[in-house]
Design a protein around this motif. Structure first.
Motif, PDB file in Angstrom:
ATOM      1  N   PRO A 199       0.931  -1.273  -0.086  1.00 42.84           N
ATOM      2  CA  PRO A 199       0.068   0.039   0.014  1.00 42.84           C
ATOM      3  C   PRO A 199       0.912   1.214  -0.080  1.00 42.84           C
ATOM      4  CG  PRO A 199      -0.018  -1.129   1.983  1.00 42.84           C
ATOM      5  CD  PRO A 199       0.570  -2.163   1.173  1.00 42.84           C
ATOM      6  N   GLU A 200       2.188   1.185   0.562  1.00 40.69           N
ATOM      7  CA  GLU A 200       3.184   2.304   0.190  1.00 40.69           C
ATOM      8  C   GLU A 200       4.108   1.870  -0.921  1.00 40.69           C
ATOM      9  OE1 GLU A 200       4.306   3.145   4.300  1.00 40.69           O
ATOM     10  OE2 GLU A 200       2.164   3.970   4.750  1.00 40.69           O
ATOM     11  N   LEU A 201       3.712   1.101  -1.765  1.00 41.28           N
ATOM     12  CA  LEU A 201       4.361   0.958  -2.983  1.00 41.28           C
ATOM     13  C   LEU A 201       5.758   0.196  -2.625  1.00 41.28           C
ATOM     14  CD1 LEU A 201       4.129   1.398  -6.001  1.00 41.28           C
ATOM     15  CD2 LEU A 201       5.727   3.538  -5.920  1.00 41.28           C
ATOM     16  N   GLN A 202       5.683  -0.722  -1.504  1.00 41.02           N
ATOM     17  CA  GLN A 202       6.608  -1.604  -1.259  1.00 41.02           C
ATOM     18  C   GLN A 202       6.999  -2.437  -2.180  1.00 41.02           C
ATOM     19  OE1 GLN A 202       3.998  -0.718   0.735  1.00 41.02           O
ATOM     20  NE2 GLN A 202       4.470  -0.660   3.080  1.00 41.02           N
ATOM     21  N   GLY A 203       8.351  -2.708  -2.569  1.00 40.38           N
ATOM     22  CA  GLY A 203       8.714  -3.791  -3.368  1.00 40.38           C
ATOM     23  C   GLY A 203       9.028  -3.121  -4.839  1.00 40.38           C
ATOM     24  N   PHE A 204       8.529  -1.849  -4.782  1.00 39.50           N
ATOM     25  CA  PHE A 204       9.157  -1.089  -6.049  1.00 39.50           C
ATOM     26  C   PHE A 204      10.399  -0.303  -5.864  1.00 39.50           C
ATOM     27  CE2 PHE A 204       9.016   2.646  -8.911  1.00 39.50           C
ATOM     28  CZ  PHE A 204       8.642   1.929 -10.110  1.00 39.50           C
ATOM     29  N   ASP A 205      11.131  -0.499  -6.896  1.00 39.78           N
ATOM     30  CA  ASP A 205      12.511   0.136  -6.911  1.00 39.78           C
ATOM     31  C   ASP A 205      12.608   1.438  -7.279  1.00 39.78           C
ATOM     32  OD1 ASP A 205      13.619  -2.263  -5.985  1.00 39.78           O
ATOM     33  OD2 ASP A 205      13.997  -2.929  -8.051  1.00 39.78           O
ATOM     34  N   TYR A 206      12.896   2.515  -6.224  1.00 38.26           N
ATOM     35  CA  TYR A 206      12.935   3.867  -6.728  1.00 38.26           C
ATOM     36  C   TYR A 206      14.472   4.185  -7.012  1.00 38.26           C
ATOM     37  CZ  TYR A 206       8.598   5.809  -4.732  1.00 38.26           C
ATOM     38  OH  TYR A 206       7.322   6.076  -4.607  1.00 38.26           O
ATOM     39  N   PRO A 207      14.542   5.258  -8.320  1.00 40.95           N
ATOM     40  CA  PRO A 207      15.743   5.326  -9.014  1.00 40.95           C
ATOM     41  C   PRO A 207      16.808   5.959  -7.950  1.00 40.95           C
ATOM     42  CG  PRO A 207      14.145   7.062  -9.308  1.00 40.95           C
ATOM     43  CD  PRO A 207      13.240   6.081  -8.690  1.00 40.95           C
ATOM     44  N   TYR A 208      16.561   6.720  -6.608  1.00 43.63           N
ATOM     45  CA  TYR A 208      17.404   7.256  -5.866  1.00 43.63           C
ATOM     46  C   TYR A 208      16.970   6.745  -4.555  1.00 43.63           C
ATOM     47  CZ  TYR A 208      18.851  10.009  -9.789  1.00 43.63           C
ATOM     48  OH  TYR A 208      19.418  10.432 -11.096  1.00 43.63           O
ATOM     49  N   PRO A 209      17.935   6.693  -3.353  1.00 41.81           N
ATOM     50  CA  PRO A 209      17.483   6.218  -2.104  1.00 41.81           C
ATOM     51  C   PRO A 209      16.151   6.871  -1.570  1.00 41.81           C
ATOM     52  CG  PRO A 209      19.932   6.568  -2.214  1.00 41.81           C
ATOM     53  CD  PRO A 209      19.310   7.221  -3.558  1.00 41.81           C
ATOM     54  N   LEU A 210      15.172   6.027  -1.230  1.00 45.27           N
ATOM     55  CA  LEU A 210      13.986   6.474  -0.552  1.00 45.27           C
ATOM     56  C   LEU A 210      14.194   6.902   0.966  1.00 45.27           C
ATOM     57  CD1 LEU A 210      11.042   7.101  -1.331  1.00 45.27           C
ATOM     58  CD2 LEU A 210      10.408   4.923  -0.716  1.00 45.27           C
ATOM     59  N   LYS A 211      13.696   8.047   1.232  1.00 42.94           N
ATOM     60  CA  LYS A 211      13.554   8.571   2.602  1.00 42.94           C
ATOM     61  C   LYS A 211      12.429   8.674   3.056  1.00 42.94           C
ATOM     62  CE  LYS A 211      18.246  10.648   1.871  1.00 42.94           C
ATOM     63  NZ  LYS A 211      19.103  11.797   2.267  1.00 42.94           N
ATOM     64  N   HIS A 212      12.059   8.873   4.438  1.00 41.83           N
ATOM     65  CA  HIS A 212      10.845   9.116   4.966  1.00 41.83           C
ATOM     66  C   HIS A 212      10.663  10.123   6.013  1.00 41.83           C
ATOM     67  CE1 HIS A 212      10.626   4.946   3.332  1.00 41.83           C
ATOM     68  NE2 HIS A 212       9.328   5.329   3.030  1.00 41.83           N
ATOM     69  N   PHE A 213       9.759  11.052   5.747  1.00 39.11           N
ATOM     70  CA  PHE A 213       9.508  12.306   6.711  1.00 39.11           C
ATOM     71  C   PHE A 213       8.036  11.982   7.307  1.00 39.11           C
ATOM     72  CE2 PHE A 213       7.400  16.526   7.102  1.00 39.11           C
ATOM     73  CZ  PHE A 213       8.026  17.053   8.128  1.00 39.11           C
ATOM     74  N   GLU A 214       8.278  11.761   8.893  1.00 39.08           N
ATOM     75  CA  GLU A 214       7.357  11.569   9.788  1.00 39.08           C
ATOM     76  C   GLU A 214       6.705  12.854  10.443  1.00 39.08           C
ATOM     77  OE1 GLU A 214       8.506   8.519  12.519  1.00 39.08           O
ATOM     78  OE2 GLU A 214       8.991   7.087  10.946  1.00 39.08           O
ATOM     79  N   PHE A 215       5.460  12.881  10.465  1.00 39.57           N
ATOM     80  CA  PHE A 215       4.882  14.155  10.966  1.00 39.57           C
ATOM     81  C   PHE A 215       3.227  13.723  11.354  1.00 39.57           C
ATOM     82  CE2 PHE A 215       3.661  14.143   6.659  1.00 39.57           C
ATOM     83  CZ  PHE A 215       2.501  14.603   6.475  1.00 39.57           C
ATOM     84  N   GLN A 216       2.901  14.777  12.004  1.00 40.19           N
ATOM     85  CA  GLN A 216       1.516  14.540  12.429  1.00 40.19           C
ATOM     86  C   GLN A 216       0.484  15.652  11.636  1.00 40.19           C
ATOM     87  OE1 GLN A 216       0.056  12.825  15.045  1.00 40.19           O
ATOM     88  NE2 GLN A 216       1.966  11.716  15.331  1.00 40.19           N
ATOM     89  N   SER A 217      -0.567  15.115  11.343  1.00 38.71           N
ATOM     90  CA  SER A 217      -1.394  15.901  10.385  1.00 38.71           C
ATOM     91  C   SER A 217      -2.948  15.316  10.722  1.00 38.71           C
ATOM     92  CB  SER A 217      -1.241  15.867   8.940  1.00 38.71           C
ATOM     93  OG  SER A 217      -2.039  16.626   8.137  1.00 38.71           O
ATOM     94  N   GLN A 218      -3.851  16.318  11.144  1.00 40.93           N
ATOM     95  CA  GLN A 218      -5.282  15.975  11.281  1.00 40.93           C
ATOM     96  C   GLN A 218      -5.496  14.851  11.922  1.00 40.93           C
ATOM     97  OE1 GLN A 218      -7.374  15.768   7.548  1.00 40.93           O
ATOM     98  NE2 GLN A 218      -6.317  17.377   6.588  1.00 40.93           N
ATOM     99  N   GLY A 219      -4.581  14.878  13.205  1.00 44.32           N
ATOM    100  CA  GLY A 219      -4.646  13.809  14.174  1.00 44.32           C
ATOM    101  C   GLY A 219      -4.041  12.405  13.688  1.00 44.32           C
ATOM    102  N   GLU A 220      -3.178  12.384  12.558  1.00 43.18           N
ATOM    103  CA  GLU A 220      -2.916  11.184  12.158  1.00 43.18           C
ATOM    104  C   GLU A 220      -1.399  11.330  12.401  1.00 43.18           C
ATOM    105  OE1 GLU A 220      -4.488   8.346  10.348  1.00 43.18           O
ATOM    106  OE2 GLU A 220      -6.379   9.242   9.820  1.00 43.18           O
ATOM    107  N   CYS A 260       1.699   6.480  -3.856  1.00 43.08           N
ATOM    108  CA  CYS A 260       2.772   5.834  -3.834  1.00 43.08           C
ATOM    109  C   CYS A 260       3.404   5.543  -2.522  1.00 43.08           C
ATOM    110  CB  CYS A 260       3.751   6.769  -4.420  1.00 43.08           C
ATOM    111  SG  CYS A 260       3.019   7.241  -6.225  1.00 43.08           S
ATOM    112  N   SER A 261       4.492   5.928  -2.239  1.00 50.75           N
ATOM    113  CA  SER A 261       5.233   5.444  -1.037  1.00 50.75           C
ATOM    114  C   SER A 261       5.054   6.037   0.191  1.00 50.75           C
ATOM    115  CB  SER A 261       6.803   5.810  -1.203  1.00 50.75           C
ATOM    116  OG  SER A 261       7.083   7.249  -1.125  1.00 50.75           O
TER     117      SER A 261
END
Length: 333
Positions: free
Chosen positions: A27-48, A104-105
């Motif tokens: 559901p977050e495109l796990q298994g698909f190869d990105y062309p450059y290193p994929l990073k993740h930004f974690e944050f709070q929004s609308q209680g999520e 996507c991711s």
């Protein structure tokens, strides 16, 4: 089905001999190869608790001290900017390519009030985390609407704006396109197939000219839509379509303060809800040969670059030609 089904008009679709992919991704495109290193930004929004996937690619050539943020379209991802990232990085730019929430991711929340303002705020928070105080925004398709909203909200942080075949150069609802409910969009989204995606892309993105390298992006979108997150992906996609249809930026083009580059494939015919519009309305929608010129007159500091005969994604259809024009336009600042 998403945009691909929404705009498949009887008589315009031709079959291809290309294979139908059976790959599926998480559901977050796990298994698909990105062309450059994929990073993740974690944050709070609308209680999520959410996370945005993004690529942050440093200058490969001599650094010019400038940053470019690439904003993808509705049926695209940060990964589909692959050739643009390379061209910009080689030219000395730091390039940041996020996947927006719902795509996507990035997270597909159960409950989210989608707005271009919210997505712009999310992106601004990401850039603050990365220490980017000012950037050039390049927005394609729906990303053009988002880039416009971002530039209106954060003019001091927007150095330059480049819009690549942006949708929203016309207000479909005001022109007489019937509104679809979120439930109606959702029903469509549940029927995504690789075959339908390929047929739509062939005729809208590439004007009937198919290349083998396009299959990777068919695989990506179909694999996400038919993977284990099938219903969640479809629901978020439906909410996003409702956002696109009901939140025009067209009327605020006049308020853009920064230099704006319009890069338009003139054979594009994309328009939200075109398939449900009355024939007289449908005939007038999505005429980018006209819309690009009209937008250039509405935006105070606009430069129009047209690509005659190209479709909705000139950066993918003829990347060398497109990137030469993009870099020339950005360097003209």
């Amino acid at each position: 089905m998403p945009l691909f089904r929404a705009f498949c008009i009887a008589g315009l679709i031709t079959a291809t001999a290309a294979p139908v992919f059976a790959a599926t991704y998480g559901p977050e495109l796990q298994g698909f190869d990105y062309p450059y290193p994929l990073k993740h930004f974690e944050f709070q929004s609308q209680g999520e608790s959410l996370q945005m996937g993004y690529m942050d690619v440093p200058a490969n050539g001599k650094p010019n001290g400038r940053s470019v943020v690439l904003m993808h379209g509705k049926n695209f991802c940060g990964a589909t900017w692959e050739s643009s990232i390379k061209a910009l990085s080689d030219a000395g730019y730091r390039v940041i390519a996020p996947d927006q929430i719902g795509f996507c991711s990035s997270s597909k929340p159960d409950h989210y009030q989608y707005s271009f303002q919210q997505l712009a705020l999310n992106t601004h928070q990401l850039l603050e985390k990365l220490g980017v105080q000012k950037a050039t925004l390049v927005g394609h398709s729906t990303g053009g609407m988002l880039a416009t909203r971002y530039a209106l909200m954060y003019p001091g942080q927007t150095e330059q704006l480049a819009l690549v075949n942006p949708i929203g150069l016309e207000d479909w609802k005001a022109l007489g396109v019937p509104s679809l409910s979120v439930d109606q969009w959702y029903a469509r989204e549940l029927n995504v197939s690789a075959e339908g995606i390929r047929k739509y892309q062939l005729n809208t993105y590439y004007v009937g000219r198919w290349k083998p390298e396009y299959e990777r992006w068919v695989d990506m979108y179909a694999g996400l839509s038919n993977g284990p997150g099938h219903t969640r992906v479809a629901w978020n996609s439906a909410l996003i379509y409702d956002m696109i249809f009901t939140q025009p930026v067209y009327y605020e083009f006049k308020d853009l303060k920064m230099p704006t580059l319009l890069l338009i494939g003139t054979s594009d015919n994309t328009a939200i809800g075109k398939d449900v519009a009355p024939p007289a309305v449908k005939a007038k929608l999505g005429n980018y040969a006209v819309l690009g010129k009209q937008a250039a007159k509405l935006i105070p500091h606009a430069t129009l670059v047209e690509f005659p005969g190209l479709g909705h994604a000139p950066q993918m259809e003829e990347p060398a030609r497109f990137h030469a024009a993009l870099l020339q336009g950005l360097n003209a600042l």
